[in-house]
Design a protein around this motif. Structure first.
Motif, short mmCIF file in Angstrom:
data_model
loop_
_atom_site.label_atom_id
_atom_site.label_comp_id
_atom_site.label_asym_id
_atom_site.label_seq_id
_atom_site.Cartn_x
_atom_site.Cartn_y
_atom_site.Cartn_z
N LYS A 157 66.62 65.15 37.32
CA LYS A 157 66.97 65.50 38.70
C LYS A 157 66.37 66.84 39.10
CE LYS A 157 71.24 62.82 39.11
NZ LYS A 157 72.71 62.87 39.38
N LYS A 158 66.51 67.84 38.23
CA LYS A 158 65.98 69.16 38.55
C LYS A 158 64.45 69.15 38.62
CE LYS A 158 69.75 72.00 36.71
NZ LYS A 158 70.13 73.04 35.72
N SER A 159 63.81 68.45 37.69
CA SER A 159 62.35 68.40 37.68
C SER A 159 61.83 67.66 38.91
CB SER A 159 61.85 67.74 36.40
OG SER A 159 62.37 66.44 36.27
N PHE A 160 62.49 66.58 39.28
CA PHE A 160 62.05 65.81 40.46
C PHE A 160 62.22 66.64 41.73
CE2 PHE A 160 62.82 63.00 44.04
CZ PHE A 160 61.75 62.12 43.96
N PHE A 161 63.37 67.29 41.87
CA PHE A 161 63.63 68.08 43.09
C PHE A 161 62.68 69.26 43.20
CE2 PHE A 161 65.83 71.62 45.19
CZ PHE A 161 66.01 71.06 46.46
N SER A 162 62.44 69.96 42.09
CA SER A 162 61.57 71.13 42.14
C SER A 162 60.12 70.73 42.41
CB SER A 162 61.66 71.92 40.84
OG SER A 162 61.41 71.10 39.72
N LEU A 163 59.67 69.58 41.88
CA LEU A 163 58.32 69.12 42.19
C LEU A 163 58.22 68.66 43.64
CD1 LEU A 163 55.51 68.66 41.07
CD2 LEU A 163 56.21 66.36 40.37
N PHE A 164 59.29 68.05 44.15
CA PHE A 164 59.32 67.66 45.57
C PHE A 164 59.20 68.90 46.45
CE2 PHE A 164 61.86 67.19 49.43
CZ PHE A 164 61.17 66.16 50.07
N MET A 165 59.89 69.97 46.09
CA MET A 165 59.81 71.21 46.86
C MET A 165 58.40 71.80 46.79
SD MET A 165 62.56 71.76 48.44
CE MET A 165 62.09 73.40 49.00
N THR A 166 57.73 71.67 45.65
CA THR A 166 56.35 72.16 45.53
C THR A 166 55.43 71.42 46.49
OG1 THR A 166 56.74 72.64 43.18
CG2 THR A 166 54.46 72.57 43.93
N VAL A 167 55.57 70.09 46.54
CA VAL A 167 54.75 69.29 47.46
C VAL A 167 55.05 69.69 48.91
CG1 VAL A 167 54.32 66.96 48.32
CG2 VAL A 167 54.56 67.36 45.86
N LEU A 168 56.32 69.86 49.22
CA LEU A 168 56.71 70.23 50.59
C LEU A 168 56.15 71.60 50.97
CD1 LEU A 168 58.36 69.52 53.11
CD2 LEU A 168 60.34 70.62 52.04
N LEU A 169 56.22 72.57 50.07
CA LEU A 169 55.69 73.90 50.35
C LEU A 169 54.17 73.87 50.51
CD1 LEU A 169 57.87 76.00 47.89
CD2 LEU A 169 57.96 76.09 50.39
N GLY A 170 53.49 73.00 49.74
CA GLY A 170 52.05 72.86 49.90
C GLY A 170 51.69 72.31 51.27
N LEU A 171 52.46 71.35 51.77
CA LEU A 171 52.22 70.80 53.10
C LEU A 171 52.48 71.84 54.18
CD1 LEU A 171 53.87 67.28 52.67
CD2 LEU A 171 51.43 67.78 52.82
N ILE A 172 53.54 72.64 54.00
CA ILE A 172 53.85 73.69 54.98
C ILE A 172 52.73 74.73 55.00
CG2 ILE A 172 55.45 75.57 55.51
CD1 ILE A 172 57.69 73.82 54.35
N PHE A 173 52.21 75.09 53.83
CA PHE A 173 51.09 76.05 53.76
C PHE A 173 49.90 75.52 54.55
CE2 PHE A 173 47.13 77.51 51.99
CZ PHE A 173 47.30 78.88 51.86
N SER A 174 49.54 74.26 54.35
CA SER A 174 48.39 73.68 55.05
C SER A 174 48.62 73.67 56.56
CB SER A 174 48.13 72.26 54.55
OG SER A 174 47.82 72.26 53.17
N TYR A 175 49.85 73.40 56.98
CA TYR A 175 50.16 73.38 58.41
C TYR A 175 50.00 74.77 59.02
CZ TYR A 175 52.86 73.12 62.71
OH TYR A 175 53.26 73.21 64.03
N PHE A 176 50.50 75.79 58.33
CA PHE A 176 50.38 77.15 58.86
C PHE A 176 48.93 77.63 58.85
CE2 PHE A 176 55.03 77.74 58.07
CZ PHE A 176 55.35 78.10 59.37
N GLN A 177 48.16 77.18 57.88
CA GLN A 177 46.74 77.56 57.91
C GLN A 177 46.03 76.91 59.09
OE1 GLN A 177 44.35 76.69 54.40
NE2 GLN A 177 43.19 78.55 54.74
N TYR A 178 46.43 75.69 59.41
CA TYR A 178 45.90 75.02 60.61
C TYR A 178 46.25 75.81 61.86
CZ TYR A 178 45.97 71.73 64.52
OH TYR A 178 45.80 71.14 65.74
N LEU A 179 47.50 76.29 61.96
CA LEU A 179 47.90 77.12 63.10
C LEU A 179 47.10 78.42 63.14
CD1 LEU A 179 51.81 76.77 63.10
CD2 LEU A 179 50.15 75.54 64.51
N GLU A 180 46.84 79.00 61.98
CA GLU A 180 46.07 80.24 61.92
C GLU A 180 44.66 80.02 62.44
OE1 GLU A 180 45.64 83.58 58.55
OE2 GLU A 180 44.61 81.71 58.08
N TYR A 181 44.03 78.95 62.03
CA TYR A 181 42.68 78.65 62.52
C TYR A 181 42.67 78.47 64.03
CZ TYR A 181 40.59 78.07 57.88
OH TYR A 181 40.09 78.27 56.62
#
Length: 261
Positions: A157-181
Protein backbone atom coordinates in the motif's frame (compact mmCIF):
# COMPACT_ATOMS: atom_id res chain seq x y z
CA UNK A 1 12.81 -27.72 -23.22
CA UNK A 2 16.52 -27.23 -23.83
CA UNK A 3 18.57 -26.70 -20.68
CA UNK A 4 21.75 -24.66 -20.43
CA UNK A 5 24.58 -24.94 -17.91
CA UNK A 6 24.91 -21.19 -17.43
CA UNK A 7 22.89 -18.46 -15.69
CA UNK A 8 22.76 -16.11 -18.69
CA UNK A 9 19.69 -15.39 -20.78
CA UNK A 10 20.06 -16.04 -24.50
CA UNK A 11 17.28 -13.97 -26.01
CA UNK A 12 15.05 -15.57 -28.64
CA UNK A 13 14.41 -14.16 -32.09
CA UNK A 14 12.19 -11.10 -31.86
CA UNK A 15 10.62 -8.90 -34.58
CA UNK A 16 10.31 -5.88 -32.29
CA UNK A 17 13.79 -4.26 -32.71
CA UNK A 18 13.33 -4.15 -36.49
CA UNK A 19 9.70 -3.07 -36.25
CA UNK A 20 10.60 -0.38 -33.71
CA UNK A 21 13.36 1.06 -35.89
CA UNK A 22 10.98 1.17 -38.88
CA UNK A 23 8.25 2.84 -36.83
CA UNK A 24 10.74 5.45 -35.56
CA UNK A 25 11.84 6.16 -39.12
CA UNK A 26 8.20 6.57 -40.18
CA UNK A 27 7.55 8.82 -37.19
CA UNK A 28 10.49 11.10 -37.99
CA UNK A 29 9.30 11.37 -41.61
CA UNK A 30 5.77 12.13 -40.47
CA UNK A 31 7.08 14.83 -38.11
CA UNK A 32 8.72 16.56 -41.08
CA UNK A 33 5.44 16.29 -42.95
CA UNK A 34 3.60 17.66 -39.91
CA UNK A 35 5.91 20.69 -39.66
CA UNK A 36 5.62 21.49 -43.36
CA UNK A 37 2.17 20.36 -44.48
CA UNK A 38 0.25 19.86 -41.20
CA UNK A 39 -0.40 16.22 -42.07
CA UNK A 40 -1.84 14.94 -38.79
CA UNK A 41 -3.07 11.58 -40.12
CA UNK A 42 0.42 10.27 -40.89
CA UNK A 43 1.73 11.51 -37.54
CA UNK A 44 -0.98 9.77 -35.51
CA UNK A 45 -0.56 6.59 -37.55
CA UNK A 46 3.18 6.50 -36.88
CA UNK A 47 2.61 7.32 -33.19
CA UNK A 48 0.12 4.46 -32.79
CA UNK A 49 2.50 2.11 -34.63
CA UNK A 50 5.39 3.05 -32.32
CA UNK A 51 3.25 2.66 -29.17
CA UNK A 52 2.03 -0.74 -30.35
CA UNK A 53 5.61 -1.94 -30.92
CA UNK A 54 6.72 -0.56 -27.56
CA UNK A 55 3.86 -2.30 -25.75
CA UNK A 56 4.53 -5.70 -27.34
CA UNK A 57 8.28 -5.47 -26.85
CA UNK A 58 7.91 -4.59 -23.17
CA UNK A 59 5.24 -7.29 -22.80
CA UNK A 60 7.74 -9.91 -23.98
CA UNK A 61 10.41 -8.63 -21.58
CA UNK A 62 7.98 -8.67 -18.63
CA UNK A 63 6.98 -12.21 -19.60
CA UNK A 64 10.62 -13.31 -19.68
CA UNK A 65 11.15 -11.80 -16.24
CA UNK A 66 8.02 -12.56 -14.22
CA UNK A 67 6.62 -15.71 -15.84
CA UNK A 68 9.49 -17.58 -17.47
CA UNK A 69 12.05 -16.61 -14.80
CA UNK A 70 14.91 -15.94 -17.20
CA UNK A 71 16.14 -12.88 -15.26
CA UNK A 72 18.56 -14.50 -12.87
CA UNK A 73 20.72 -12.52 -10.46
CA UNK A 74 23.55 -12.40 -13.02
CA UNK A 75 21.18 -11.23 -15.76
CA UNK A 76 19.84 -8.51 -13.47
CA UNK A 77 23.42 -7.46 -12.70
CA UNK A 78 23.99 -7.01 -16.42
CA UNK A 79 20.76 -5.00 -16.71
CA UNK A 80 21.87 -2.78 -13.83
CA UNK A 81 25.22 -2.13 -15.52
CA UNK A 82 23.42 -1.34 -18.76
CA UNK A 83 21.12 1.15 -17.01
CA UNK A 84 24.09 2.81 -15.33
CA UNK A 85 25.85 3.19 -18.68
CA UNK A 86 22.67 4.59 -20.23
CA UNK A 87 22.33 7.21 -17.48
CA UNK A 88 26.03 8.10 -17.90
CA UNK A 89 25.42 8.67 -21.61
CA UNK A 90 22.46 10.92 -20.72
CA UNK A 91 24.67 12.86 -18.30
CA UNK A 92 27.21 13.49 -21.06
CA UNK A 93 24.35 14.60 -23.32
CA UNK A 94 23.47 17.37 -20.85
CA UNK A 95 27.14 18.14 -20.18
CA UNK A 96 27.50 19.18 -23.82
CA UNK A 97 24.70 21.74 -23.47
CA UNK A 98 26.04 23.05 -20.16
CA UNK A 99 29.48 23.32 -21.77
CA UNK A 100 27.98 25.59 -24.43
CA UNK A 101 26.15 27.60 -21.76
CA UNK A 102 29.22 28.19 -19.59
CA UNK A 103 31.32 29.03 -22.64
CA UNK A 104 28.94 31.85 -23.49
CA UNK A 105 28.46 32.80 -19.83
CA UNK A 106 32.18 33.14 -19.08
CA UNK A 107 33.19 34.59 -22.46
CA UNK A 108 30.21 36.20 -24.23
CA UNK A 109 30.89 37.08 -27.84
CA UNK A 110 30.83 40.56 -29.34
CA UNK A 111 27.69 39.65 -31.29
CA UNK A 112 25.63 39.82 -28.09
CA UNK A 113 27.36 42.89 -26.68
CA UNK A 114 29.95 40.92 -24.67
CA UNK A 115 27.48 40.65 -21.77
CA UNK A 116 25.52 37.72 -20.40
CA UNK A 117 22.62 37.46 -20.62
CA UNK A 118 22.08 39.40 -23.90
CA UNK A 119 20.51 42.84 -23.78
CA UNK A 120 16.76 43.39 -24.23
CA UNK A 121 15.84 39.93 -22.94
CA UNK A 122 13.37 39.59 -20.07
CA UNK A 123 14.41 36.41 -18.26
CA UNK A 124 12.28 34.35 -15.89
CA UNK A 125 12.02 35.18 -12.20
CA UNK A 126 13.58 32.14 -10.47
CA UNK A 127 11.34 32.61 -7.42
CA UNK A 128 8.09 32.03 -9.32
CA UNK A 129 7.34 28.91 -11.37
CA UNK A 130 11.00 27.68 -11.45
CA UNK A 131 11.16 27.55 -7.65
CA UNK A 132 7.76 25.86 -7.47
CA UNK A 133 8.87 23.27 -10.03
CA UNK A 134 12.06 22.71 -8.00
CA UNK A 135 10.02 21.95 -4.90
CA UNK A 136 7.72 19.66 -6.90
CA UNK A 137 10.59 17.68 -8.40
CA UNK A 138 12.47 17.39 -5.10
CA UNK A 139 9.24 16.17 -3.46
CA UNK A 140 8.88 13.55 -6.18
CA UNK A 141 12.42 12.39 -5.42
CA UNK A 142 11.39 11.91 -1.78
CA UNK A 143 8.25 9.96 -2.70
CA UNK A 144 10.06 7.59 -5.07
CA UNK A 145 12.75 6.98 -2.43
CA UNK A 146 10.01 6.23 0.10
CA UNK A 147 8.51 3.81 -2.43
CA UNK A 148 11.85 2.03 -2.66
CA UNK A 149 12.04 1.60 1.12
CA UNK A 150 8.40 0.45 1.21
CA UNK A 151 9.21 -2.29 -1.32
CA UNK A 152 12.11 -3.40 0.85
CA UNK A 153 9.62 -3.65 3.74
CA UNK A 154 7.12 -5.57 1.53
CA UNK A 155 4.50 -2.87 2.16
CA UNK A 156 2.39 -2.80 -1.01
CA UNK A 157 0.00 0.00 0.00
CA UNK A 158 2.73 2.47 0.92
CA UNK A 159 4.84 1.65 -2.13
CA UNK A 160 1.86 1.94 -4.49
CA UNK A 161 0.69 5.25 -3.00
CA UNK A 162 4.16 6.82 -2.98
CA UNK A 163 4.79 5.79 -6.61
CA UNK A 164 1.37 7.17 -7.56
CA UNK A 165 2.34 10.48 -5.93
CA UNK A 166 5.61 10.46 -7.92
CA UNK A 167 3.70 10.08 -11.19
CA UNK A 168 1.26 12.81 -10.16
CA UNK A 169 4.07 15.22 -9.23
CA UNK A 170 5.77 14.52 -12.57
CA UNK A 171 2.57 15.44 -14.42
CA UNK A 172 2.19 18.62 -12.35
CA UNK A 173 5.80 19.58 -13.15
CA UNK A 174 5.18 19.16 -16.89
CA UNK A 175 2.00 21.24 -16.67
CA UNK A 176 3.76 24.11 -14.89
CA UNK A 177 6.59 24.04 -17.39
CA UNK A 178 3.99 24.35 -20.14
CA UNK A 179 2.57 27.41 -18.34
CA UNK A 180 6.08 28.83 -18.02
CA UNK A 181 6.71 28.50 -21.74
CA UNK A 182 3.40 30.29 -22.42
CA UNK A 183 4.56 33.21 -20.26
CA UNK A 184 7.99 33.49 -21.89
CA UNK A 185 9.02 36.89 -23.26
CA UNK A 186 11.61 35.33 -25.57
CA UNK A 187 11.81 32.35 -27.92
CA UNK A 188 14.40 29.85 -29.11
CA UNK A 189 15.31 32.33 -31.89
CA UNK A 190 16.27 35.11 -29.47
CA UNK A 191 20.07 34.97 -29.45
CA UNK A 192 22.23 32.17 -28.11
CA UNK A 193 20.61 32.47 -24.66
CA UNK A 194 17.18 31.63 -26.03
CA UNK A 195 18.59 28.68 -27.96
CA UNK A 196 20.47 27.24 -24.97
CA UNK A 197 17.60 27.92 -22.54
CA UNK A 198 14.96 26.12 -24.57
CA UNK A 199 17.31 23.31 -25.58
CA UNK A 200 18.23 22.60 -21.95
CA UNK A 201 14.80 23.06 -20.37
CA UNK A 202 13.02 21.47 -23.32
CA UNK A 203 15.15 18.32 -23.32
CA UNK A 204 14.86 18.12 -19.55
CA UNK A 205 11.09 18.43 -19.87
CA UNK A 206 11.14 15.62 -22.42
CA UNK A 207 13.10 13.47 -19.96
CA UNK A 208 10.55 14.27 -17.25
CA UNK A 209 7.76 13.04 -19.55
CA UNK A 210 9.72 9.86 -20.33
CA UNK A 211 10.43 9.32 -16.62
CA UNK A 212 6.75 9.86 -15.77
CA UNK A 213 5.73 7.25 -18.34
CA UNK A 214 8.43 4.93 -16.97
CA UNK A 215 7.02 5.32 -13.45
CA UNK A 216 3.46 4.91 -14.73
CA UNK A 217 4.39 1.57 -16.32
CA UNK A 218 5.90 0.50 -13.00
CA UNK A 219 2.68 1.58 -11.26
CA UNK A 220 0.68 -0.68 -13.57
CA UNK A 221 3.10 -3.52 -12.88
CA UNK A 222 2.59 -2.89 -9.15
CA UNK A 223 -1.14 -3.39 -9.66
CA UNK A 224 -0.45 -6.66 -11.48
CA UNK A 225 1.78 -7.84 -8.60
CA UNK A 226 4.92 -8.10 -10.75
CA UNK A 227 7.19 -6.78 -7.99
CA UNK A 228 8.47 -8.52 -4.90
CA UNK A 229 11.12 -7.99 -2.24
CA UNK A 230 13.71 -9.87 -4.33
CA UNK A 231 12.53 -8.97 -7.83
CA UNK A 232 12.00 -5.28 -8.58
CA UNK A 233 14.71 -4.17 -11.00
CA UNK A 234 12.16 -2.50 -13.29
CA UNK A 235 11.24 -0.11 -10.51
CA UNK A 236 14.89 0.28 -9.53
CA UNK A 237 15.74 1.38 -13.07
CA UNK A 238 12.88 3.90 -13.11
CA UNK A 239 13.95 5.32 -9.74
CA UNK A 240 17.55 5.75 -10.93
CA UNK A 241 16.31 7.54 -14.02
CA UNK A 242 14.05 9.78 -11.94
CA UNK A 243 16.86 10.74 -9.56
CA UNK A 244 18.97 11.64 -12.63
CA UNK A 245 16.14 13.90 -13.82
CA UNK A 246 16.02 15.53 -10.36
CA UNK A 247 19.76 16.15 -10.32
CA UNK A 248 19.81 17.72 -13.79
CA UNK A 249 16.98 20.07 -12.79
CA UNK A 250 18.93 21.29 -9.74
CA UNK A 251 21.82 22.30 -12.01
CA UNK A 252 19.35 23.90 -14.43
CA UNK A 253 17.68 25.91 -11.71
CA UNK A 254 20.94 27.09 -10.13
CA UNK A 255 22.79 28.08 -13.32
CA UNK A 256 20.07 28.89 -15.88
CA UNK A 257 17.51 30.61 -13.67
CA UNK A 258 19.02 31.72 -10.36
CA UNK A 259 22.64 32.61 -11.18
CA UNK A 260 21.88 35.29 -13.80
CA UNK A 261 18.84 36.86 -12.15
Amino acid sequence: MMKFNHPYHLVTLSPWPLMMSLSLMIMMSSLLMLFNNLNLIMFFFSLMLMLMNMYQWWRDIVRESTIQGFHTSIVIKGLQNGMILFILSEIMFFVSFFWCYFHMYLSPSIDIGMIWYPMNLIVFNPYNIPLLNTLILLSSGITITYCHYSIMESNFKKSFFSLFMTVLLGLIFSYFQYLEYNESFFSINDSVYGSIFFMLTGFHGFHVIVGTIFNLVMLIRFMKKHMSLYHFFGFEASSWYWHFVDLVWLFLYLFIYWLIY
